[in-house]
Design an enzyme around this catalytic site. Structure first.
Site, PDB file in Angstrom:
ATOM      1  N   LYS A  32       0.903  -1.209   0.137  1.00 28.78           N
ATOM      2  CA  LYS A  32      -0.076  -0.121  -0.014  1.00 28.78           C
ATOM      3  C   LYS A  32       0.845   1.465  -0.047  1.00 28.78           C
ATOM      4  O   LYS A  32       0.429   2.341  -0.980  1.00 28.78           O
ATOM      5  CB  LYS A  32      -0.755   0.067   1.185  1.00 28.78           C
ATOM      6  CG  LYS A  32      -2.046   1.249   1.205  1.00 28.78           C
ATOM      7  CD  LYS A  32      -2.904   0.920   2.206  1.00 28.78           C
ATOM      8  CE  LYS A  32      -2.508   0.530   3.806  1.00 28.78           C
ATOM      9  NZ  LYS A  32      -2.298   1.957   4.675  1.00 28.78           N
ATOM     10  N   ARG A 107     -11.358   3.999   9.545  1.00 25.71           N
ATOM     11  CA  ARG A 107     -10.998   2.816   9.913  1.00 25.71           C
ATOM     12  C   ARG A 107     -11.929   2.215  10.603  1.00 25.71           C
ATOM     13  O   ARG A 107     -12.150   0.974  10.790  1.00 25.71           O
ATOM     14  CB  ARG A 107      -9.892   2.829  11.026  1.00 25.71           C
ATOM     15  CG  ARG A 107      -8.973   1.925  11.719  1.00 25.71           C
ATOM     16  CD  ARG A 107      -7.532   2.125  11.884  1.00 25.71           C
ATOM     17  NE  ARG A 107      -6.807   2.585  10.826  1.00 25.71           N
ATOM     18  CZ  ARG A 107      -5.292   2.448  11.032  1.00 25.71           C
ATOM     19  NH1 ARG A 107      -4.858   2.328  12.380  1.00 25.71           N
ATOM     20  NH2 ARG A 107      -4.502   2.483  10.178  1.00 25.71           N
ATOM     21  N   ARG A 145      11.496 -13.943   6.523  1.00 22.05           N
ATOM     22  CA  ARG A 145      12.570 -12.764   6.614  1.00 22.05           C
ATOM     23  C   ARG A 145      13.194 -13.314   7.967  1.00 22.05           C
ATOM     24  O   ARG A 145      12.998 -13.815   8.940  1.00 22.05           O
ATOM     25  CB  ARG A 145      11.796 -11.502   7.047  1.00 22.05           C
ATOM     26  CG  ARG A 145      11.297 -10.844   6.050  1.00 22.05           C
ATOM     27  CD  ARG A 145      10.656  -9.483   6.567  1.00 22.05           C
ATOM     28  NE  ARG A 145       9.824  -8.808   5.576  1.00 22.05           N
ATOM     29  CZ  ARG A 145       8.786  -7.901   5.951  1.00 22.05           C
ATOM     30  NH1 ARG A 145       8.580  -7.550   7.099  1.00 22.05           N
ATOM     31  NH2 ARG A 145       8.391  -7.337   4.925  1.00 22.05           N
ATOM     32  N   ARG A 178      12.922 -11.663  13.414  1.00 22.44           N
ATOM     33  CA  ARG A 178      12.389 -10.614  14.565  1.00 22.44           C
ATOM     34  C   ARG A 178      10.872 -10.839  14.943  1.00 22.44           C
ATOM     35  O   ARG A 178      10.104 -11.450  14.068  1.00 22.44           O
ATOM     36  CB  ARG A 178      12.076  -9.173  13.665  1.00 22.44           C
ATOM     37  CG  ARG A 178      13.477  -8.542  13.318  1.00 22.44           C
ATOM     38  CD  ARG A 178      13.271  -7.099  12.615  1.00 22.44           C
ATOM     39  NE  ARG A 178      12.598  -7.402  11.337  1.00 22.44           N
ATOM     40  CZ  ARG A 178      12.778  -6.578  10.427  1.00 22.44           C
ATOM     41  NH1 ARG A 178      13.504  -5.540  10.321  1.00 22.44           N
ATOM     42  NH2 ARG A 178      12.147  -6.794   9.206  1.00 22.44           N
ATOM     43  N   ARG A 189      -1.966 -10.127  12.968  1.00 16.64           N
ATOM     44  CA  ARG A 189      -2.082  -8.763  12.284  1.00 16.64           C
ATOM     45  C   ARG A 189      -3.118  -8.659  11.157  1.00 16.64           C
ATOM     46  O   ARG A 189      -3.870  -7.788  10.958  1.00 16.64           O
ATOM     47  CB  ARG A 189      -0.649  -8.301  11.967  1.00 16.64           C
ATOM     48  CG  ARG A 189      -0.149  -7.345  12.975  1.00 16.64           C
ATOM     49  CD  ARG A 189       1.092  -6.436  12.661  1.00 16.64           C
ATOM     50  NE  ARG A 189       1.636  -6.482  11.296  1.00 16.64           N
ATOM     51  CZ  ARG A 189       2.617  -6.847  11.098  1.00 16.64           C
ATOM     52  NH1 ARG A 189       3.563  -7.486  11.867  1.00 16.64           N
ATOM     53  NH2 ARG A 189       3.260  -6.781   9.610  1.00 16.64           N
TER      54      ARG A 189
END
Ligand SMILES: [Zn+2]
Length: 243
Positions: A32, A107, A145, A178, A189
């Site tokens: 985005k 939102r 990652r 991480r 999320r």
């Protein structure tokens, strides 16, 4: 709410172009931010991020910032009225006269309803762009990652693997995942995003089908480079930038 009458004016009568209210939706990992930058450049209108505005108020420590900080400490959300007000003050600045791109707003349904009222009152052209992605692709990419805890170099199991599995090319340190990149965290999320955003998108789908000119564009944002995805967006909006 007393709105300033600066900004958001219709363009000169000769062109009869309405100001463009572009609302961008995309999950974490949907690209985005990149598409938003392309749109700013292409359309020549500013991007408005409610997150950035709130952070700026917190940084300067003004009364809005202080109230936001207090709420965050208490673990509560920033109230819709406050976010609405920030957005409305911002979109009435002179640089928004021809339109603006909203990122991270609306939102909630209450924010979306308020936005819809503003679009009507200002005779703005509402365009919602939803970057549609395959969550499994995002999860496998982000959870692939790895980072070197010593030098900070980023690796990715798929797109940028280290020469030796699990070890930094530069200093031989064992790579780590991480916290934010852990599969469970990414999944959580995305679930949260979906739960929050889907009702808002459905609200616009329903409202727009009843109004003239406004449109909701769903663009497949997986599996191709950002330029290709931007071409898809442009082809959906081409008629808006004529003249
Ligand atoms: Zn390293």
């Amino acid at each position: 709410m007393a709105l300033s009458k600066r900004g958001l004016k219709s363009a000169p009568a000769a062109t009869s172009v309405k100001p463009l209210a572009l609302i961008l939706f995309g999950s974490p990992g949907s690209g985005k931010g990149t598409q938003s930058k392309y749109l700013v450049k292409w359309l020549g209108i500013p991007q408005i991020s409610t997150g950035d505005m709130l952070r700026e108020h917190i940084r300067t420590g003004d009364s809005i910032g202080a109230s936001v900080t207090d709420r965050m400490k208490a673990g509560s959300l920033v109230p819709d009225e406050l976010v609405n007000q920030l957005v409305f003050e911002r979109i009435h600045q002179p640089d928004c006269e021809r339109g603006f791109i909203l990122d991270g707003y609306p939102r909630t349904l209450a924010q979306a309803e308020e936005m819809m009222r503003v679009l009507k009152a200002e005779h703005a052209e509402g365009v919602v762009i939803h970057l549609v992605v395959d969550y499994n692709v995002i999860i496998s990419r982000i959870s692939g990652r790895r980072v070197c805890p010593k030098c900070g170099t980023l690796y990715n199991a798929v797109s940028r693997p280290p020469k030796v599995d699990g070890v930094c090319d530069l200093d031989g340190t064992a790579l780590v995942v991480r916290e934010d990149d852990k599969e469970e965290v990414v999944r959580q999320r995305l679930v949260q995003y979906e739960r929050q955003t889907q009702p808002v998108i459905e609200f616009f789908r329903t409202s727009f089908s009843r109004s003239n000119g406004d449109r909701l564009v769903e663009v497949k944002a997986n599996g191709d480079g950002p330029e290709t995805i931007f071409e898809r967006i442009k082809s959906e909006l081409q008629d808006l930038v004529q003249g």
